[in-house]
Structure formats: C-alpha cells, structure tokens
Design a protein around this motif. Structure first.
Motif, PDB file in Angstrom:
ATOM      1  N   GLU A 148       0.827  -1.210   0.000  1.00  0.00           N
ATOM      2  CA  GLU A 148       0.000   0.000   0.000  1.00  0.00           C
ATOM      3  C   GLU A 148       0.862   1.261   0.000  1.00  0.00           C
ATOM      4  O   GLU A 148       0.457   2.297  -0.494  1.00  0.00           O
ATOM      5  N   ARG A 149       2.049   1.166   0.562  1.00  0.00           N
ATOM      6  CA  ARG A 149       3.011   2.276   0.578  1.00  0.00           C
ATOM      7  C   ARG A 149       4.270   1.830  -0.155  1.00  0.00           C
ATOM      8  O   ARG A 149       4.813   0.773   0.113  1.00  0.00           O
ATOM      9  N   VAL A 180       8.100   3.416  -1.511  1.00  0.00           N
ATOM     10  CA  VAL A 180       9.066   4.512  -1.479  1.00  0.00           C
ATOM     11  C   VAL A 180      10.068   4.281  -2.611  1.00  0.00           C
ATOM     12  O   VAL A 180      10.623   3.185  -2.730  1.00  0.00           O
ATOM     13  N   VAL A 184       7.093   9.091  -1.827  1.00  0.00           N
ATOM     14  CA  VAL A 184       6.316   8.177  -1.009  1.00  0.00           C
ATOM     15  C   VAL A 184       4.950   8.066  -1.668  1.00  0.00           C
ATOM     16  O   VAL A 184       4.211   9.043  -1.748  1.00  0.00           O
ATOM     17  N   ARG A 229       1.154   6.230  -2.065  1.00  0.00           N
ATOM     18  CA  ARG A 229       0.088   5.451  -1.422  1.00  0.00           C
ATOM     19  C   ARG A 229      -0.773   4.902  -2.544  1.00  0.00           C
ATOM     20  O   ARG A 229      -1.195   5.637  -3.443  1.00  0.00           O
ATOM     21  N   GLU A 237      -1.704   8.796  -3.932  1.00  0.00           N
ATOM     22  CA  GLU A 237      -0.905   9.892  -3.362  1.00  0.00           C
ATOM     23  C   GLU A 237       0.549   9.722  -3.762  1.00  0.00           C
ATOM     24  O   GLU A 237       1.074   8.604  -3.750  1.00  0.00           O
ATOM     25  N   LYS A 238       1.192  10.825  -4.111  1.00  0.00           N
ATOM     26  CA  LYS A 238       2.623  10.848  -4.406  1.00  0.00           C
ATOM     27  C   LYS A 238       3.190  12.059  -3.691  1.00  0.00           C
ATOM     28  O   LYS A 238       2.918  13.205  -4.057  1.00  0.00           O
TER      29      LYS A 238
END
Length: 110
Positions: A73-74, A76, A93, A95, A103-104
């Motif tokens: 889910e995450r 990097v 990072v 999501r 999300e970035k």
C-alpha cells in the motif's frame, strides 16, 4: 515493484500525462518539492496541471529510479532527476488504493 506504481512510473518516464492520470485515483494528491515545504495539488485537474507544468519547464528532464522499498500500500522510491543545468536526488512516497496511485509525496535533498 507494486504494479500500480510501476504503471505510473512507465507513464511518467514517457511524459504521457493522460497515462499518468489514468494510473491515479480521481481524488489523487501530489505534493511537489517546491521550497520551502512543497506545493500540494489535490484532484485530477490540479495534479494534471502540475505534471504539465513540470514537463513544460524541463522537457529534457529525466528521472532515474535508484531504489525501491515496496510495502504494497506504501511504496518509497529513491530517484535522481537530471535536468538542464544539473541534478537533484530525492524520494517519493506513494500510497496505492484499488490498484491506482492515490498519493505521491515528493521530497528532495537540499
């Protein structure tokens, strides 16, 4: 690498804004690296405009992924961005939700 981030990254490397947006959720968030704390772009219209501005400002710019930590889910990624006049290094990072990038969040070494 997470398939959603891999799809996003391929579109980003191609500078294909339509494909980038197709890899993101409708309520996507992008936080850029603008000083001092980055700019926050929310939703497809704002995020699309941020990508278009980035690619127009540095048409020869190239991101190279130097490492990945995949937490499903995450995710990097550690990267280097070469542009006219130099380079910077940073991390993103991500999501992921429902197979898309939600999300970035981008951070750059200062």
């Amino acid at each position: 690498m997470n398939p959603a981030v891999e799809r996003f990254s391929a579109a980003f490397d191609a500078k294909d804004v339509d494909a980038i947006m197709a890899a993101m959720t409708p309520d996507c968030v992008f936080e850029d690296t603008a000083p001092p704390d980055g700019g926050r772009h929310v939703g497809t219209e704002a995020v699309r405009a941020a990508w278009e501005k980035l690619f127009a400002a540095q048409p020869a710019g190239v991101f190279t992924t130097e490492g990945v930590i995949d937490g499903e889910e995450r995710v990097v990624t550690r990267w280097r961005y070469n542009f006219d006049g130099g380079h910077v290094r940073g991390v993103d990072v991500f999501r992921v939700r429902d197979g898309l990038v939600a999300e970035k969040l981008s951070y750059v070494k200062g």
